[in-house]
Every structure is written in structure tokens, then in C-alpha cells.
Design an enzyme around this catalytic site. Structure first.
Site, PDB file in Angstrom:
ATOM      1  N   ARG A 119       0.873  -1.184   0.000  1.00 49.56           N
ATOM      2  CA  ARG A 119       0.000   0.000   0.000  1.00 49.56           C
ATOM      3  C   ARG A 119       0.901   1.222   0.000  1.00 49.56           C
ATOM      4  O   ARG A 119       1.725   1.388   0.891  1.00 49.56           O
ATOM      5  CB  ARG A 119      -0.897  -0.012   1.242  1.00 49.56           C
ATOM      6  CG  ARG A 119      -1.695   1.284   1.494  1.00 49.56           C
ATOM      7  CD  ARG A 119      -2.674   1.552   0.369  1.00 49.56           C
ATOM      8  NE  ARG A 119      -3.684   2.535   0.713  1.00 49.56           N
ATOM      9  CZ  ARG A 119      -3.540   3.866   0.597  1.00 49.56           C
ATOM     10  NH1 ARG A 119      -2.382   4.361   0.195  1.00 49.56           N
ATOM     11  NH2 ARG A 119      -4.541   4.662   0.882  1.00 49.56           N
ATOM     12  N   ASP A 124      -3.837   8.825  -1.191  1.00 51.36           N
ATOM     13  CA  ASP A 124      -5.148   8.180  -1.268  1.00 51.36           C
ATOM     14  C   ASP A 124      -5.715   8.449  -2.656  1.00 51.36           C
ATOM     15  O   ASP A 124      -5.986   9.605  -3.004  1.00 51.36           O
ATOM     16  CB  ASP A 124      -6.068   8.755  -0.191  1.00 51.36           C
ATOM     17  CG  ASP A 124      -7.178   7.789   0.206  1.00 51.36           C
ATOM     18  OD1 ASP A 124      -7.191   6.666  -0.316  1.00 51.36           O
ATOM     19  OD2 ASP A 124      -8.016   8.169   1.045  1.00 51.36           O
ATOM     20  N   GLU A 127     -11.493   6.098  -5.567  1.00 49.65           N
ATOM     21  CA  GLU A 127     -11.927   4.705  -5.447  1.00 49.65           C
ATOM     22  C   GLU A 127     -12.536   4.174  -6.743  1.00 49.65           C
ATOM     23  O   GLU A 127     -13.219   4.900  -7.477  1.00 49.65           O
ATOM     24  CB  GLU A 127     -12.963   4.580  -4.329  1.00 49.65           C
ATOM     25  CG  GLU A 127     -12.425   4.911  -2.951  1.00 49.65           C
ATOM     26  CD  GLU A 127     -11.407   3.899  -2.476  1.00 49.65           C
ATOM     27  OE1 GLU A 127     -11.652   2.683  -2.619  1.00 49.65           O
ATOM     28  OE2 GLU A 127     -10.349   4.323  -1.976  1.00 49.65           O
ATOM     29  N   ARG A 167      -1.643  -5.516   4.203  1.00 49.47           N
ATOM     30  CA  ARG A 167      -0.770  -4.887   3.223  1.00 49.47           C
ATOM     31  C   ARG A 167       0.393  -4.233   3.962  1.00 49.47           C
ATOM     32  O   ARG A 167       0.287  -3.924   5.139  1.00 49.47           O
ATOM     33  CB  ARG A 167      -1.532  -3.830   2.415  1.00 49.47           C
ATOM     34  CG  ARG A 167      -2.748  -4.370   1.697  1.00 49.47           C
ATOM     35  CD  ARG A 167      -3.549  -3.268   1.036  1.00 49.47           C
ATOM     36  NE  ARG A 167      -4.013  -2.271   1.999  1.00 49.47           N
ATOM     37  CZ  ARG A 167      -4.844  -1.280   1.700  1.00 49.47           C
ATOM     38  NH1 ARG A 167      -5.287  -1.142   0.471  1.00 49.47           N
ATOM     39  NH2 ARG A 167      -5.211  -0.413   2.627  1.00 49.47           N
TER      40      ARG A 167
END
Length: 264
Positions: A119, A124, A127, A167
Site C-alpha cells: 500500500r 489516497d 476509489e 498490506r
């Protein structure tokens, strides 16, 4: 009278030969050579275990590795805009990975259970559609960007911790133009393909680069790059919003909707 005088001449000679042979093993040179050989063997074993033994999955990562070591490997697949699978290749090309027979990464479909789920720390990405929830704008673009940047390439990951999804949260760099290392997360922010991570669940790790990351996001917003690009007239007619919903805001909204649906 010495005990050797009670022996026959032949037995006395054998005793003297054995004593002479044993004395060769107790010389300073012999003892020093044994100590050096044992020390070299232990050092090589430690070198192998620390730097050259392949880590097949996150379960083999020891706590002492976090923040102390890096993982060099080949990206076999990209899951979404901020995570991927890494096939660890310790020693890199210097130790034959990628070109020596038996050290080429095989069919990625046969590598199940042999890769580390990474990760990317501090970022971020928008999505993708999953679990029945709609995709965010630029979710697919972020995925394609990351694929073009790291898929089927060698990268170096600097692990910080293991997250709740098993992760490894890592700062990731990729070599460009032979010697220049570029930060993958920073490039995502610079190209408007991610926001700075704001949740407090482990992926907000930045190493020493938080200021750099926030600066890259601010410049992308200012220049209206990537996800910060304002919709055109056609986009507005298709219902695209003027303001951008960050990945964190999107997740918060989806969680709230799910809770309301359960309680309702």
C-alpha cells in the site's frame, strides 16, 4: 620412570606420532584459521538471511525490517490507484534477477502466495467501483496511471508497518534514467491522481516527506491537474460536480449511507 618406557619400541613410536599429529591442531595458526572460518560462515549466513533471502509474502516480514530496510522487487499486478503486488527480488539485477536463467520472474498468474501486497504510503487515490458502490471520478484514471508507472517494472519499497488489510504500507521509488530515483506517491500527487492521506489508520505514514507531499497536492489543485480539473460544459450537463470529493470524503459518505441503510 615415564610410562612410554614400559611400551614396546613400536608402540612408543605410535604414541609419539599421535602426540605430534595432535600438536598440529593446537598451533596458534590452526586455531586462528578455525576461528576466522567460523566467523566468516556466521557472517555469510547473517548476510543471506538479512539481505539475500527472498520474502514471499507479508507473513515473512519481521518487525525488525520495518523502517530499517527496503524491499527491491518486480511489480506483478496493480490492484487500484494506490496499491500493487511486489515479487521480492533480493540483491536485484546484480544477483541475476530478471536476466539469469532460473532468476527470471515467471508467469505472474502462477505467483499467487509469493508476492507482498504493498500500500503506497501517504496518498489516497480515487476509489474504483466495488461492493456495489459506484466508482469515484478519476478512479480508473488513477489506476491506469499507476499501471503505466510501475507495472512490470522494478521498484524499491521502504516499509513502515502492516495495515489491517495485511498490506505493507511503504514509500515506493522507481529508478528512471538509470540512476535517478523518483517517488511514486509524490508523482501521483503531482499529476492529480491522488490526495494526501488524512485518515488515522496507518497509511498516513510519510517518512520525512509530508511537507513535500502536501506541496505537490497544493500545486496540482492550483493548476487544476488530474482529479482537480474542473468539468467542461458537457461534463456539467452529464452531472459532474464543480467541487471535487476527496477519496476520504467519498469513503466517509459511503460508510454513512451503509449505516443508515442498516439502521433503516
Amino acid at each position: 620412570m615415564p610410562w612410554a618406557h614400559w611400551l614396546s619400541p613400536r608402540h612408543a613410536q605410535d604414541a609419539d606420532d599421535k602426540k605430534s599429529a595432535w600438536s598440529r591442531y593446537t598451533t596458534t595458526q590452526t586455531i586462528t584459521a578455525c576461528i576466522l572460518t567460523a566467523a566468516a560462515t556466521l557472517a555469510l549466513e547473517r548476510l543471506y538471511k538479512t539481505y539475500l533471502r527472498r520474502i514471499p509474502s507479508v507473513d515473512y516480514l519481521k518487525p525488525g525490517l520495518f523502517r530499517q530496510r527496503s524491499l527491491y522487487g518486480y511489480v506483478t499486478s496493480v490492484g487500484d490507484g494506490d496499491n500493487f503486488r511486489l515479487f521480492h527480488t533480493p540483491g536485484g539485477r546484480l544477483f541475476g534477477w530478471g536476466w539469469f536463467p532460473g532468476r527470471r520472474v515467471g508467469d505472474v498468474k502462477q505467483l499467487k502466495g509469493q508476492t507482498v501486497h504493498v500500500r503506497i504510503a501517504g496518498v489516497d487515490a480515487p476509489e474504483l467501483a466495488h461492493f456495489g458502490n459506484p466508482a469515484q471520478p478519476y478512479g480508473k484514471e488513477a489506476l491506469e496511471w499507476l499501471r503505466s508507472f510501475v507495472l512490470h517494472r522494478y521498484v524499491r519499497a521502504y516499509p513502515y508497518r502492516r495495515d489491517r488489510f495485511d498490506r505493507v504500507v511503504c514509500t515506493v521509488s522507481r529508478t528512471r534514467w538509470l540512476f535517478f530515483n523518483t517517488d511514486v506517491g509524490h508523482n501521483m500527487l503531482k499529476n492529480g491522481m491522488a490526495t494526501v492521506y488524512t485518515a488515522k489508520d496507518g497509511s498516513e505514514e510519510f517518512g520525512s516527506r509530508e511537507r513535500q507531499y502536501r506541496g505537490a497536492e497544493a500545486r496540482a489543485k492550483e493548476k487544476k491537474i488530474g482529479m482537480w480539473h474542473k468539468p467542461s460544459l458537457v461534463g456539467k450537463l452529464l452531472g459532474r460536480q464543480e467541487s471535487v470529493e476527496s477519496p476520504r470524503e467519498y469513503k466517509t459518505r459511503i460508510i454513512k449511507q451503509e449505516r443508515q441503510a442498516k439502521s433503516g
